[in-house]
Enzyme design. Sequence first.
Site, PDB file in Angstrom:
ATOM      1  NE  ARG A 216       5.738  11.985   5.773  1.00 64.60           N
ATOM      2  CZ  ARG A 216       7.022  12.214   6.087  1.00 64.60           C
ATOM      3  NH1 ARG A 216       7.671  11.376   6.832  1.00 64.60           N
ATOM      4  NH2 ARG A 216       7.641  13.278   5.641  1.00 64.60           N
TER       5      ARG A 216
ATOM      6  N   GLY B  50       7.028   4.325   2.244  1.00 65.86           N
ATOM      7  CA  GLY B  50       7.896   5.445   1.936  1.00 65.86           C
ATOM      8  C   GLY B  50       7.093   6.702   1.677  1.00 65.86           C
TER       9      GLY B  50
ATOM     10  CE  LYS C 219       5.393   3.913  -1.354  1.00 67.47           C
ATOM     11  NZ  LYS C 219       4.039   3.547  -1.020  1.00 67.47           N
TER      12      LYS C 219
ATOM     13  CG  ASP D  20      -0.890  -2.001   3.542  1.00 73.49           C
ATOM     14  OD1 ASP D  20      -1.881  -2.058   4.291  1.00 73.49           O
ATOM     15  OD2 ASP D  20      -0.043  -1.094   3.597  1.00 73.49           O
TER      16      ASP D  20
END
Length: 801
Positions: free
Chosen positions: A531, A535, A551, A643
């Site tokens: 998680r 998503g 996902k 990220d």
Amino acid sequence: MQIQFFLLFLLFTKTISLTSTTDTLPQGSSLSVEKPNDILISSNGHYSAGFIQVGDNAFCFSVYFTKSKQPTVVWMANRDQPVNGKNSKLSLFNNGNLILTDAERKRTPIWSISTFSTFPLQLQLQNNGNLVLETLQKTEKSTNVTIIWQSFDFPTDTLLPGQELTEHSSLVSSKSKTNFSSGFYKLYFDNDNALRLLFKGPLLASVYWPSPWKLPIDMGRSTYNATKIALLDSFGHFTSSDKYQFHTTDYPNKFHRLLKMDHDGNLRVYSFNEKMKTWEVTWQATQEPCEVHGICGENSMCSYDHVIGRTCFCLKGYKLKNPHDWSQGCEPEFKPADLSCNRGVSFGFLRLQNTEFFGYDLNVTKVTSLKQCQDLCLGLCERCKGFQFKFNRESTYDCFTKTLLVNGRDSHNIDGDVFLKLPKNTLLSSTMPLKHLPLNCSIALSQPLNRLYEKPSKNSTLSFLVWFALGFGVFEITMIFIVWFFLFRTNKNNDNVDQVQRHLLSATGFQKFSYSELKTATKGFTKEIGRGGGGIVYKGILDDDRVAAVKCLNEAHQGEAEFLAEISTIGMLNHMNLIDMWGYCVEGKHRILVYEYMEHGSLAENLCSNSLDWNKRFNVAVGTAKGLAYLHEECLEWVLHCDVKPHNILLDTKFQPKVADFGLSKLLNRDDRDSSVFSRIRGTRGYMAPEWVYNLKITSKVDVYSYGIVLLEMVSGKSPMEIHSLDNSGGIEHHRMVTWVMEKVKNAPTTMFWIEEIVDGNLEGKYDVNQVENLVKVALKCVKDDMNERPSMSQVVEMLL
Ligand SMILES: *[C@@H]1O[C@H](CO)[C@@H](O)[C@H](O)[C@H]1NC(C)=O
Ligand SMILES: *[C@@H]1O[C@H](CO)[C@@H](O)[C@H](O)[C@H]1NC(C)=O
Ligand SMILES: *[C@@H]1O[C@H](CO)[C@@H](O)[C@H](O)[C@H]1NC(C)=O
Ligand SMILES: *[C@@H]1O[C@H](CO)[C@@H](O)[C@H](O)[C@H]1NC(C)=O
Ligand SMILES: *[C@@H]1O[C@H](CO)[C@@H](O)[C@H](O)[C@H]1NC(C)=O
């Protein structure tokens, strides 16, 4: 019997059509737009020639590559004048002329090649995609074949391997991704024999590649060879008679390739991926999308940001002319007459750093101070809109006074500033800041082509037919109607949305899943395995027994077409250190991605459970760097991850790392991207580069920073979050993890000393000291506050190996 006879008759009143698949069109025959089987197919099956639908009831005669998921058009006869979906045909006349006619304009052809020959001849589609018209002279011994016309001599926007670009030919981009008509960008040989890229808009024109600031000779070009020939080969080597040459990133492998003048103004080489059946970029002329001219019109600037993409914004004091067309640029908010000298208005100058506007210099003057240049501009009154100010080598400055502000862009690579001349009260008014105002930037929105089929009013064939039919009675007439109706209907079924859809699908090389399929595969989305911001991820087993990570994206408010466009970029990426995407699902609100499943979970879990010895950690560091380097550079698509963190680095059965979730930054939160500074922020606390916080330009260096933090985490076993909470400061600007390591390194008497202090105790002293030292040094370079001091990911790979 009568009906059959009649239908046969119907067929024969048209020119004789082809029935079986062939690569040649004989003399006196034609290809009709209405018959899907009326195409030429090269003998190796790679290329076809026939009518391609380009809009609502609009068709172009084209040569296209057929092995890709959707046909790839490589040549068009009539790109700017599509023909009707009925009664249009390409005919090879007995006198040797090749003519394309449209139902509406029977007499004047839409396109013809005006050849003439008394010898027998034929039109042939060759295995390399060349459509040739050749005469066949029979002698006693053999047949002499002579080419009198070939499509290779008249390229549209694509050059195939072996096809020469010459003095007489050029590549002209299409209008947009979906509109094939001639656009604004052109690759050609200039009068000085150099190969160049030109923007030719409705009002302005300028060369933007190679860099117009430099002389050809300084770029290694030769301008003396009048031959003018450029050629790409199947191995990925391009050569030109002006001594320009390059190799593609996949040289010297033999692939289907094409060199294309893309609609966005960049020139690219694509290689065909046989497995995925898609085209991949393996070279492009410019890495800076804003170097292309004509993107944003007068008085506006082009800016490129990896998250937002290419955007335009108006200069201060100017407002957008037409919100639907940025190429029209911006107009002054003040009265243009105010710039003249006799109005008594006082002026000031606004400095725009690292900016340039290309062209339209009134005068280039050497000056010794900024004041001198300002006075020059003021003296020129309304003719001077601003000036470019640049230090030159002779320790003076160059002052370029500008009469038009066009082709504006900002980039860190530009040394020199622009000073914008504005009335004082405009200058002092507090309107928007200049940076990062993502606005609509599309040059030409594709509009549906309104070319509806009009019934031929006085068509002799038709009237003859009708009389003939009357003789057979009412029943037959009804039959004709049914036939006509049927033909008409089937032709109109393909609407534009469908076109766009198929086009997008053709660009994506993987499977589309239905929601119900994925629901079954994941047993109703029950087995959650992760998680994150993007998503929830579920484990699933696909129809073909492959284990997948599914996902479901939340907060993806994107439209289907936009989503597919982004996905197609992600889908093109293929590297052993990137997670493989198998497919996607778009249905209603659902936006789902399907990836390969990784046995060993994420780096985060593995660090937590202490299942990685030093060797494995080092391999993960190198592999991750390679994956990111590929994302940033090698594939030329410049995808930023935004990220990077241990949760997004997954490990396969052999503990090889694969970077996951790349490209998602563009898929998420798209619609609030431009609403405020904070929504621009992507990434995870603890791993984020300072650029996000200070609202600076986002480049690939944000990933380098995050990667550096991950390295420190792998060495120390400490999460940056942990260290944050220990210090209880919470500020990102002072990264605790970084200062902690730096202080240890600085204050330690010996290398061995700080290594022991930093290294994860769980390793129990089993590590390679040199590797640790190297890794930490690289990490500290990666986490420099100034992004320009950070190495690129490919430099990181080199330093680690
Ligand atoms: C073939 O035809 C061309 C032009 O028609 C002619 O120049 C050439 O000599 C011919 N070659 C042979 C072998 O007949
Ligand atoms: C000019 O260019 C052609 C094609 O690249 C090449 O074959 C030829 O040798 C060149 N001539 C000179 C004088 O460099
Ligand atoms: C440029 O401007 C300066 C100052 O107005 C003037 O002296 C000079 O002649 C101009 N040069 C050209 C080429 O117009
Ligand atoms: C961009 O264009 C769309 C559609 O034309 C329009 O609704 C929207 O307001 C425009 N956005 C801006 C920022 O001008
Ligand atoms: C393509 O662009 C041209 C020129 O702007 C326009 O006339 C034409 O209608 C467009 N065609 C399609 C299919 O959108």
